[in-house]
Design a protein around this motif. Sequence first.
Motif, PDB file in Angstrom:
ATOM      1  N   TYR A 172       0.883  -1.170   0.000  1.00  0.00           N
ATOM      2  CA  TYR A 172       0.000   0.000   0.000  1.00  0.00           C
ATOM      3  C   TYR A 172       0.917   1.216   0.000  1.00  0.00           C
ATOM      4  O   TYR A 172       1.665   1.439   0.951  1.00  0.00           O
ATOM      5  N   LEU A 173       0.858   1.977  -1.075  1.00  0.00           N
ATOM      6  CA  LEU A 173       1.812   3.046  -1.323  1.00  0.00           C
ATOM      7  C   LEU A 173       1.088   4.369  -1.512  1.00  0.00           C
ATOM      8  O   LEU A 173       0.211   4.488  -2.363  1.00  0.00           O
ATOM      9  N   ASN A 174       1.435   5.348  -0.710  1.00  0.00           N
ATOM     10  CA  ASN A 174       0.905   6.704  -0.881  1.00  0.00           C
ATOM     11  C   ASN A 174       1.982   7.544  -1.550  1.00  0.00           C
ATOM     12  O   ASN A 174       3.132   7.549  -1.124  1.00  0.00           O
ATOM     13  N   GLN A 175       1.588   8.256  -2.616  1.00  0.00           N
ATOM     14  CA  GLN A 175       2.518   9.146  -3.301  1.00  0.00           C
ATOM     15  C   GLN A 175       2.031  10.581  -3.110  1.00  0.00           C
ATOM     16  O   GLN A 175       0.926  10.931  -3.527  1.00  0.00           O
ATOM     17  N   TYR A 176       2.881  11.380  -2.489  1.00  0.00           N
ATOM     18  CA  TYR A 176       2.588  12.795  -2.266  1.00  0.00           C
ATOM     19  C   TYR A 176       3.282  13.558  -3.387  1.00  0.00           C
ATOM     20  O   TYR A 176       4.494  13.496  -3.525  1.00  0.00           O
ATOM     21  N   ARG A 177       2.494  14.276  -4.189  1.00  0.00           N
ATOM     22  CA  ARG A 177       3.110  14.940  -5.332  1.00  0.00           C
ATOM     23  C   ARG A 177       2.759  16.417  -5.405  1.00  0.00           C
ATOM     24  O   ARG A 177       1.653  16.836  -5.048  1.00  0.00           O
ATOM     25  N   ARG A 178       3.743  17.148  -5.872  1.00  0.00           N
ATOM     26  CA  ARG A 178       3.599  18.589  -6.108  1.00  0.00           C
ATOM     27  C   ARG A 178       4.204  18.891  -7.474  1.00  0.00           C
ATOM     28  O   ARG A 178       5.182  18.273  -7.882  1.00  0.00           O
ATOM     29  N   ASN A 179       3.622  19.869  -8.152  1.00  0.00           N
ATOM     30  CA  ASN A 179       4.205  20.380  -9.390  1.00  0.00           C
ATOM     31  C   ASN A 179       3.613  21.755  -9.671  1.00  0.00           C
ATOM     32  O   ASN A 179       2.751  22.236  -8.916  1.00  0.00           O
ATOM     33  N   VAL A 180       4.057  22.399 -10.725  1.00  0.00           N
ATOM     34  CA  VAL A 180       3.603  23.766 -11.011  1.00  0.00           C
ATOM     35  C   VAL A 180       2.139  23.808 -11.414  1.00  0.00           C
ATOM     36  O   VAL A 180       1.507  24.862 -11.329  1.00  0.00           O
ATOM     37  N   ASN A 181       1.568  22.708 -11.824  1.00  0.00           N
ATOM     38  CA  ASN A 181       0.170  22.661 -12.252  1.00  0.00           C
ATOM     39  C   ASN A 181      -0.806  22.339 -11.117  1.00  0.00           C
ATOM     40  O   ASN A 181      -2.013  22.371 -11.319  1.00  0.00           O
ATOM     41  N   THR A 182      -0.291  22.019  -9.937  1.00  0.00           N
ATOM     42  CA  THR A 182      -1.143  21.620  -8.823  1.00  0.00           C
ATOM     43  C   THR A 182      -0.973  22.597  -7.670  1.00  0.00           C
ATOM     44  O   THR A 182       0.141  22.904  -7.274  1.00  0.00           O
ATOM     45  N   ALA A 183      -2.098  23.049  -7.144  1.00  0.00           N
ATOM     46  CA  ALA A 183      -2.042  23.911  -5.962  1.00  0.00           C
ATOM     47  C   ALA A 183      -1.896  23.020  -4.742  1.00  0.00           C
ATOM     48  O   ALA A 183      -2.732  22.157  -4.477  1.00  0.00           O
ATOM     49  N   GLY A 184      -0.823  23.189  -4.008  1.00  0.00           N
ATOM     50  CA  GLY A 184      -0.595  22.372  -2.817  1.00  0.00           C
ATOM     51  C   GLY A 184      -0.094  20.990  -3.181  1.00  0.00           C
ATOM     52  O   GLY A 184       0.499  20.770  -4.227  1.00  0.00           O
ATOM     53  N   GLU A 185      -0.354  20.071  -2.288  1.00  0.00           N
ATOM     54  CA  GLU A 185       0.128  18.707  -2.458  1.00  0.00           C
ATOM     55  C   GLU A 185      -1.045  17.773  -2.684  1.00  0.00           C
ATOM     56  O   GLU A 185      -2.087  17.893  -2.042  1.00  0.00           O
ATOM     57  N   LYS A 186      -0.893  16.848  -3.594  1.00  0.00           N
ATOM     58  CA  LYS A 186      -1.936  15.871  -3.886  1.00  0.00           C
ATOM     59  C   LYS A 186      -1.434  14.489  -3.470  1.00  0.00           C
ATOM     60  O   LYS A 186      -0.253  14.176  -3.604  1.00  0.00           O
ATOM     61  N   VAL A 187      -2.334  13.666  -2.954  1.00  0.00           N
ATOM     62  CA  VAL A 187      -1.969  12.324  -2.507  1.00  0.00           C
ATOM     63  C   VAL A 187      -2.647  11.296  -3.407  1.00  0.00           C
ATOM     64  O   VAL A 187      -3.860  11.326  -3.599  1.00  0.00           O
ATOM     65  N   ASP A 188      -1.830  10.408  -3.950  1.00  0.00           N
ATOM     66  CA  ASP A 188      -2.341   9.272  -4.719  1.00  0.00           C
ATOM     67  C   ASP A 188      -2.134   8.019  -3.888  1.00  0.00           C
ATOM     68  O   ASP A 188      -1.014   7.745  -3.443  1.00  0.00           O
ATOM     69  N   GLN A 189      -3.211   7.283  -3.681  1.00  0.00           N
ATOM     70  CA  GLN A 189      -3.104   6.034  -2.929  1.00  0.00           C
ATOM     71  C   GLN A 189      -3.050   4.888  -3.935  1.00  0.00           C
ATOM     72  O   GLN A 189      -4.001   4.657  -4.676  1.00  0.00           O
ATOM     73  N   ASN A 190      -1.929   4.208  -3.963  1.00  0.00           N
ATOM     74  CA  ASN A 190      -1.703   3.148  -4.932  1.00  0.00           C
ATOM     75  C   ASN A 190      -1.517   1.807  -4.240  1.00  0.00           C
ATOM     76  O   ASN A 190      -1.093   1.739  -3.083  1.00  0.00           O
ATOM     77  N   ARG A 191      -1.809   0.761  -4.968  1.00  0.00           N
ATOM     78  CA  ARG A 191      -1.570  -0.605  -4.520  1.00  0.00           C
ATOM     79  C   ARG A 191      -0.695  -1.251  -5.575  1.00  0.00           C
ATOM     80  O   ARG A 191      -1.015  -1.245  -6.754  1.00  0.00           O
ATOM     81  N   VAL A 192       0.413  -1.809  -5.126  1.00  0.00           N
ATOM     82  CA  VAL A 192       1.393  -2.376  -6.039  1.00  0.00           C
ATOM     83  C   VAL A 192       1.794  -3.754  -5.537  1.00  0.00           C
ATOM     84  O   VAL A 192       2.000  -3.938  -4.334  1.00  0.00           O
ATOM     85  N   VAL A 193       1.905  -4.709  -6.455  1.00  0.00           N
ATOM     86  CA  VAL A 193       2.463  -6.016  -6.108  1.00  0.00           C
ATOM     87  C   VAL A 193       3.922  -5.991  -6.545  1.00  0.00           C
ATOM     88  O   VAL A 193       4.231  -5.851  -7.719  1.00  0.00           O
ATOM     89  N   LEU A 194       4.813  -6.075  -5.559  1.00  0.00           N
ATOM     90  CA  LEU A 194       6.245  -6.128  -5.822  1.00  0.00           C
ATOM     91  C   LEU A 194       6.704  -7.581  -5.728  1.00  0.00           C
ATOM     92  O   LEU A 194       6.388  -8.264  -4.761  1.00  0.00           O
ATOM     93  N   THR A 195       7.432  -8.021  -6.738  1.00  0.00           N
ATOM     94  CA  THR A 195       8.045  -9.341  -6.717  1.00  0.00           C
ATOM     95  C   THR A 195       9.517  -9.149  -6.422  1.00  0.00           C
ATOM     96  O   THR A 195      10.224  -8.481  -7.170  1.00  0.00           O
TER      97      THR A 195
END
Length: 175
Positions: free
Chosen positions: A136-159
């Motif tokens: 369960y992976l949360n990605q906190y991202r910022r860039n010039v096109n986004t006001a503030g910080e956005k959180v993406d909640q991802n699920r990844v299967v790592l082998t």
Amino acid sequence: MGTLVEFVRRPRVLWRRPARIRLVPALAVAIVLAAAVAGLGWWGDHRAGQRDAAVRQALATAPAAAKAIFSYDYRTFDDSVANGRTFATGPFGKEYEQTTAALKQTAATQQAVVAAEVSATGVVTATAQRVELLVYLNQYRRNVNTAGEKVDQNRVVLTLVPVDGEWKVAKAEAI
């Protein structure tokens, strides 16, 4: 002595095996079977111990690996990618290099910063040579096109697989 008829009807005690002699082969078979069962039990326990050790090592590696692979900062992009590459192996390592090479220009243009954090992990399947983890992976991202910080909640299967004594990511699959 006796007649031929008496000789034929006389019990032949000399030709019978004593009961204890007949038990020897049965006892030998029982010992061999018991040894085989004990050997199989030991082998199963040994393999389970190897699998459990692999799971512990993979679980210890996964948070740092996921953070390195799924994070980057446009200001230190090459260092971020180099860090992520240390956790990747095999075809996934090549895929990671291609993906990050294509992402570099976009990250610089948008001044993108992505910080990944693992909130939980769980074992999907495991052997001594391969462990699949649900991350369960949360990605906190910022860039010039986004006001503030956005959180993406991802699920990844790592082998993860062992490579030269270290566990590395051989595959990452978003679900």
